[in-house]
Design an enzyme around this catalytic site. Sequence first.
Site, PDB file in Angstrom:
ATOM      1  N   HIS A   1       0.876  -1.187   0.000  1.00 35.05           N
ATOM      2  CA  HIS A   1       0.000   0.000   0.000  1.00 35.05           C
ATOM      3  C   HIS A   1       0.907   1.228   0.000  1.00 35.05           C
ATOM      4  O   HIS A   1       1.652   1.446  -0.951  1.00 35.05           O
ATOM      5  CB  HIS A   1      -0.920  -0.120   1.224  1.00 35.05           C
ATOM      6  CG  HIS A   1      -2.068   0.841   1.274  1.00 35.05           C
ATOM      7  ND1 HIS A   1      -2.400   1.680   0.250  1.00 35.05           N
ATOM      8  CD2 HIS A   1      -2.981   1.094   2.265  1.00 35.05           C
ATOM      9  CE1 HIS A   1      -3.458   2.405   0.603  1.00 35.05           C
ATOM     10  NE2 HIS A   1      -3.821   2.065   1.824  1.00 35.05           N
TER      11      HIS A   1
ATOM     12  N   HIS B   1      -2.434  -2.272  -9.932  1.00 30.32           N
ATOM     13  CA  HIS B   1      -3.376  -1.667  -9.001  1.00 30.32           C
ATOM     14  C   HIS B   1      -4.642  -2.498  -8.978  1.00 30.32           C
ATOM     15  O   HIS B   1      -5.050  -3.028 -10.016  1.00 30.32           O
ATOM     16  CB  HIS B   1      -3.713  -0.231  -9.439  1.00 30.32           C
ATOM     17  CG  HIS B   1      -4.249   0.594  -8.329  1.00 30.32           C
ATOM     18  ND1 HIS B   1      -5.572   0.575  -7.969  1.00 30.32           N
ATOM     19  CD2 HIS B   1      -3.635   1.439  -7.471  1.00 30.32           C
ATOM     20  CE1 HIS B   1      -5.748   1.382  -6.946  1.00 30.32           C
ATOM     21  NE2 HIS B   1      -4.594   1.918  -6.618  1.00 30.32           N
TER      22      HIS B   1
ATOM     23  N   ASP C   1       2.796   5.391  -6.914  1.00 27.45           N
ATOM     24  CA  ASP C   1       4.045   5.243  -6.169  1.00 27.45           C
ATOM     25  C   ASP C   1       5.270   5.122  -7.061  1.00 27.45           C
ATOM     26  O   ASP C   1       6.396   5.193  -6.570  1.00 27.45           O
ATOM     27  CB  ASP C   1       3.970   3.998  -5.268  1.00 27.45           C
ATOM     28  CG  ASP C   1       2.985   4.210  -4.146  1.00 27.45           C
ATOM     29  OD1 ASP C   1       3.009   5.305  -3.567  1.00 27.45           O
ATOM     30  OD2 ASP C   1       2.192   3.307  -3.864  1.00 27.45           O
TER      31      ASP C   1
END
Length: 441
Positions: A287, A326, A382
């Site tokens: 995460h 994702h 990210d």
Amino acid sequence: MPPEAKSVTTEEKSPAQRDTLAIRDNRTGRDYTIPIERDAIRAMDLRQIKVHDTDFGLLSYDPAFQNTASCQSAITYIDGDAGILRYRGYPIDELAERKTYLEVAYLVIHGHLPGKSELDDWVHDITFHTMVHENVKKFIDGFNHDAHPMGILVSSLAALSTFYPDAKKVGDEGSRKLQIRRLIAKIPTLAAFAYRHSIGMPYIYPSNDLDYPSNFLSMMRTPSPTLIREKREVDEHLAHAMDILFILHADHEQNCSTATMRTVGSSQADPYVASAAAAAALYGPLHGGANEQVVRMLQEIGSKDKVPALIADVKEGKRKLMGFGHRVYKNYDPRAKIIKKTADEVFAVTGRNKLLDIALALEEVALSDDYFIKRKLYPNVDFYSGIIYQALGFPTDIFPVLFAIPRMSGWLAQWQELVMDSEQKISRPRQLYTGSPERHL
Ligand code: CMC
């Protein structure tokens, strides 16, 4: 045996019939009609489906909530196939381009953008709640010198609960409003204190004359000479880039940490401990910890020529390509696109981060490779954020903390929505028991 169902075309059905699901239970031959609302059925409607009257009724089994909506929410809209992200209806790129993080936080929490006086009050309230009790410093002091700042953040968020016992009145609108302001105001201070402790430097107090991102950068005062030129002078381009990163991370509907915030909040725990639990969920490498892992991975690759070897390892299932994939996006993450642009703004001040070239090479290879195409694996938020954070002078340990700061507004908006939702009860999933039948000693 039940009679054969007569085939009826969709056009022939009445609107009431059209919005239903017909189920035949082949164990009993019984037919059921279940309403469909917003393209969903209510799992509780399955409970009437039984073989015997004394049965518990049919359950749906959904480990990791891959196809279960746990709430109705008006906050964030994502179309994962189209790569769309909107807060309260506004596209993320418009907000990132034209609004500040504090305006966006207001929007996420209140449902509308603030007018002039609403914004003035909001900014004033957030600014004047940034200080934390002096005792907070004392228990941060108690952590090991090399404690991970995310561990310190999680603990200090939970500890705030003991300073604000009024937060337990979760049904009181005035109390909720106050705790929301306190948490959004104090999380940058806790984050900066956690960081300063982890590098063995003295804490820097908040400055009420600075805007939200500049105050945060001022309290961090990383060793990077470009980040803070002189005491309290924060480069405006870098503060702006930080603000954009904050906007992009504000909310992301029912992700792991937000679901945690709602689950803990559903027991009527106060928002400090609930957000500590949410931050703990965010800490994990799948995460909010992923940006830290991306930089470690890029550092390990070291040069562009090593990219094919890494891709080969990923395809053989030896490792994951961090910052890719994702649960919801099966297209380019719209936040990753904006971050890529923001990187230029940062590198113009800090100089280019050489990890960017490796990242670009990695992205190019991955996006043209069948393994990634077939699985719809694209860069997520990210993938590039860590490279920017590194250019800003932040060590990798602090990356998930930088994610937690703005996500606080999303967690609180979702918590508030939960508390006000009359359909919500304490979260309590069911299980399918697979253990031993009754046995005796
Ligand atoms: N690298 C290589 N293969 C991958 C990756 C990856 N990063 N992500 C998914 N896959 C493969 C996976 O092995 C599976 O392949 P197969 O069908 O052959 O078994 C397929 O793609 C589907 O993956 P999944 O594990 O079912 O997907 P998921 O929805 O459960 O996981 C994820 C989503 C984000 C946890 C995962 O993609 C992942 O671990 N990515 C790397 C970590 C990361 O970047 N996380 C940040 C997410 S964005 C920020 C946030 O919201 O927290």
